[in-house]
Design an enzyme around this catalytic site. Structure first.
Site, PDB file in Angstrom:
ATOM      1  N   ARG A  36       0.842  -1.209   0.000  1.00  0.00           N
ATOM      2  CA  ARG A  36       0.000   0.000   0.000  1.00  0.00           C
ATOM      3  C   ARG A  36       0.873   1.253   0.000  1.00  0.00           C
ATOM      4  NH1 ARG A  36      -5.237  -0.019   2.045  1.00  0.00           N
ATOM      5  NH2 ARG A  36      -4.844   1.838   3.304  1.00  0.00           N
ATOM      6  N   ASP A  72     -10.057   1.261   0.790  1.00  0.00           N
ATOM      7  CA  ASP A  72     -10.037   2.673   1.141  1.00  0.00           C
ATOM      8  C   ASP A  72     -11.398   3.264   0.772  1.00  0.00           C
ATOM      9  OD1 ASP A  72      -7.408   2.681   2.061  1.00  0.00           O
ATOM     10  OD2 ASP A  72      -6.623   2.845   0.033  1.00  0.00           O
ATOM     11  N   ARG A 110       9.694   5.391  -3.738  1.00  0.00           N
ATOM     12  CA  ARG A 110      10.163   6.169  -4.889  1.00  0.00           C
ATOM     13  C   ARG A 110      11.561   6.719  -4.668  1.00  0.00           C
ATOM     14  NH1 ARG A 110       5.845   9.811  -2.725  1.00  0.00           N
ATOM     15  NH2 ARG A 110       4.012   8.879  -3.671  1.00  0.00           N
ATOM     16  N   ARG A 163       0.062   5.871  16.289  1.00  0.00           N
ATOM     17  CA  ARG A 163       0.217   7.204  15.699  1.00  0.00           C
ATOM     18  C   ARG A 163      -0.506   8.266  16.516  1.00  0.00           C
ATOM     19  NH1 ARG A 163      -2.466   5.198   9.972  1.00  0.00           N
ATOM     20  NH2 ARG A 163      -4.235   4.137  10.877  1.00  0.00           N
ATOM     21  N   TYR A 185      -9.688  -4.868   2.621  1.00  0.00           N
ATOM     22  CA  TYR A 185      -8.978  -3.706   3.162  1.00  0.00           C
ATOM     23  C   TYR A 185      -9.148  -2.557   2.163  1.00  0.00           C
ATOM     24  CZ  TYR A 185      -4.945  -1.397   5.505  1.00  0.00           C
ATOM     25  OH  TYR A 185      -4.104  -0.547   6.185  1.00  0.00           O
ATOM     26  N   GLU A 210      -3.691   6.941  18.740  1.00  0.00           N
ATOM     27  CA  GLU A 210      -4.390   5.763  18.195  1.00  0.00           C
ATOM     28  C   GLU A 210      -3.658   4.497  18.633  1.00  0.00           C
ATOM     29  OE1 GLU A 210      -5.629   6.093  14.047  1.00  0.00           O
ATOM     30  OE2 GLU A 210      -5.081   3.983  13.767  1.00  0.00           O
ATOM     31  N   ARG A 213      -9.021  -6.447  13.167  1.00  0.00           N
ATOM     32  CA  ARG A 213      -8.210  -5.687  14.114  1.00  0.00           C
ATOM     33  C   ARG A 213      -9.054  -4.500  14.543  1.00  0.00           C
ATOM     34  NH1 ARG A 213      -4.624  -6.939  17.623  1.00  0.00           N
ATOM     35  NH2 ARG A 213      -3.056  -5.333  17.972  1.00  0.00           N
TER      36      ARG A 213
HETATM   37  N1  UDP Z   1       3.387   0.692   7.731  1.00  0.00           N
HETATM   38  C1  UDP Z   1       4.592   0.635   8.381  1.00  0.00           C
HETATM   39  N2  UDP Z   1       5.094   1.771   8.934  1.00  0.00           N
HETATM   40  C2  UDP Z   1       4.445   2.935   8.894  1.00  0.00           C
HETATM   41  C3  UDP Z   1       3.219   3.008   8.211  1.00  0.00           C
HETATM   42  C4  UDP Z   1       2.705   1.864   7.641  1.00  0.00           C
HETATM   43  O1  UDP Z   1       5.205  -0.419   8.461  1.00  0.00           O
HETATM   44  O2  UDP Z   1       4.955   3.932   9.457  1.00  0.00           O
HETATM   45  C5  UDP Z   1       2.834  -0.559   7.171  1.00  0.00           C
HETATM   46  C6  UDP Z   1       1.974  -1.273   8.232  1.00  0.00           C
HETATM   47  O3  UDP Z   1       2.109  -2.658   8.048  1.00  0.00           O
HETATM   48  C7  UDP Z   1       0.589  -0.815   7.848  1.00  0.00           C
HETATM   49  C8  UDP Z   1       0.697  -0.798   6.327  1.00  0.00           C
HETATM   50  O4  UDP Z   1       2.010  -0.305   6.074  1.00  0.00           O
HETATM   51  O5  UDP Z   1      -0.395  -1.686   8.319  1.00  0.00           O
HETATM   52  C9  UDP Z   1      -0.330   0.051   5.619  1.00  0.00           C
HETATM   53  O6  UDP Z   1      -0.232   1.381   6.066  1.00  0.00           O
HETATM   54  P1  UDP Z   1      -1.382   2.438   5.833  1.00  0.00           P
HETATM   55  O7  UDP Z   1      -0.858   3.776   6.198  1.00  0.00           O
HETATM   56  O8  UDP Z   1      -1.927   2.249   4.463  1.00  0.00           O
HETATM   57  O9  UDP Z   1      -2.440   1.944   6.920  1.00  0.00           O
HETATM   58  P2  UDP Z   1      -3.856   2.548   7.383  1.00  0.00           P
HETATM   59  O10 UDP Z   1      -3.771   4.038   7.244  1.00  0.00           O
HETATM   60  O11 UDP Z   1      -4.887   1.895   6.524  1.00  0.00           O
HETATM   61  O12 UDP Z   1      -3.938   2.120   8.815  1.00  0.00           O
END
Ligand code: UDP
Length: 363
Positions: free
Chosen positions: A169, A347, A173, A277, A345, A297, A246
């Site tokens: 996801r 968006d 880059r 976060r 999953y 969170e 989850r």
């Molecule tokens: N992820 C990570 N570190 C980060 C942010 C994301 O390893 O700082 C990984 C983690 O496994 C997470 C996945 O990338 O579940 C998808 O992140 P995303 O930000 O898309 O998650 P969401 O916002 O849907 O919780």
């Protein structure tokens, strides 16, 4: 004749988009929700002049022109561009993985040096799980500091037990571009998400605080078809087994300072910090305010009856979901939609796209 063509269970994106499409095509629609508000998990509430994302940060992004045009009927979006700062034991890194991240980590200066550094430490082979996938994309240094612990906190499982697709996801880059998404369109609806739902559901009957599963027979008698956006396994009384989810827990605090962390989302990627976060809501809409509001969170285990936030799309759960989908087909008059109903999953834009498709197909 029944009173409604469609009973729509859940006033989140899937239910509300479907309701709008059905209403615009002359159908009689009733929307119900067990919560006391519309908007599902995208719901925002204005607290002290700041639109608070009550169920976690929602940043709208899509590459679908159709979806973008559709949501723009109900809101004006600002120019918010999502970027995340990762905090690893007080060291700051830019996410997603890009030249800024690589320079912060390795004292390198060019994309060529970054690629070389990754190649020296990457996993070579066919990745079979999230850990191998992450190592094959960005190598060990980034995996250790920015992925492993965040992921294991987030999912409550070892990264070796998680599906590889989850880490894909995130963009990777070799340019100095901190934008979290690759999508063509993104932003935050000015005034918050709730007003999108108010506009989308305008002229449609909505009843709140109604639990469909507790009043199923009575509610079914009202409509020809049901659009169900709750958990599919709960709908069937977990008869084939329980799908895994989850959950999340939020701690929100008003702080007597103008700017707490300087960005909307900061990820805590170490193992020791108990939350994943911190969201500082005012940065989504640049609210001028002497105070600020932050939400810590925490990721949480889920058991039947808890609020489900994330499906866990591994082989075992997807297999069980497939069996529930087959069971659903035997019903004839119930359609399952949304992140929970479809157990994907998704968006927000994916959910809108699915709802538009379902409406085109059914109506
Ligand atoms: N992820 C990570 N570190 C980060 C942010 C994301 O390893 O700082 C990984 C983690 O496994 C997470 C996945 O990338 O579940 C998808 O992140 P995303 O930000 O898309 O998650 P969401 O916002 O849907 O919780």
């Amino acid at each position: 004749m029944k009173s409604y063509d469609y009973l729509i269970v859940g006033a989140g994106f899937f239910g509300s988009v479907f309701a709008r499409q059905a209403k615009d095509r002359g159908k009689r629609v009733l929307v119900i929700d067990k919560r006391s508000h519309i908007g599902g998990n995208a719901y925002t509430e204005n607290i002290c002049g700041i639109n608070v994302h009550k169920y976690g940060a929602h940043i709208f992004h899509t590459s679908s022109k159709k979806v973008w045009e559709f949501v723009n009927r109900f809101a004006e979006f600002n120019r918010y561009t999502h970027q995340i700062t990762a905090n690893y034991h007080g060291e700051f890194y830019n996410l997603p993985f890009n030249m800024n991240t690589f320079c912060e980590l390795w004292e390198i200066k060019t994309p060529e040096e970054a690629i070389k550094k990754i190649n020296e430490q990457k996993f070579n082979g066919e990745p079979k799980n999230l850990e191998e996938q992450a190592l094959s994309l960005v190598g060990m240094d980034i995996y250790e500091k920015l992925i492993k612990h965040y992921t294991e906190k987030q999912w409550g499982k070892k990264a070796t037990e998680l599906p590889a697709f989850i880490i894909k996801r995130l963009p990777l880059r070799f340019t100095f571009d901190n934008c979290y998404y690759n999508d063509s369109y993104q932003g935050i609806p000015i005034g918050g998400y709730t007003s999108i739902f108010e506009k989308m559901l305008n002229g449609i009957e909505v009843r709140l605080n109604i639990d469909y599963l507790k009043n199923r027979e009575e509610l079914n008698s009202l409509a020809d078809k049901v659009i169900f956006t709750g958990s599919i396994d709960e709908f069937f009384g977990y008869s084939l087994g329980t799908l895994e989810y989850r959950s999340l827990r939020f701690e929100t605090e008003v702080l007597d300072c103008e700017n707490f962390q300087g960005c909307a989302v900061m990820n805590y990627t170490d193992r020791e910090t108990p939350f994943t976060r911190i969201i500082e809501h005012k940065h989504f809409e640049c609210s001028c305010n002497a105070k600020t509001l932050i939400t810590r969170e925490y990721s949480a285990d889920w058991k039947a009856g808890d609020e489900a936030y994330y499906p866990i799309n591994d082989e075992k759960n997807d297999g069980l979901h497939k069996r529930y989908s087959e069971l659903a087909k035997t019903l004839g008059n119930v359609v399952f939609g949304g992140r929970l109903g479809m157990y994907r999953y998704y968006d927000m834009d994916d959910v809108i796209e699915e709802a538009l498709k379902a409406a085109d197909f059914l109506i």
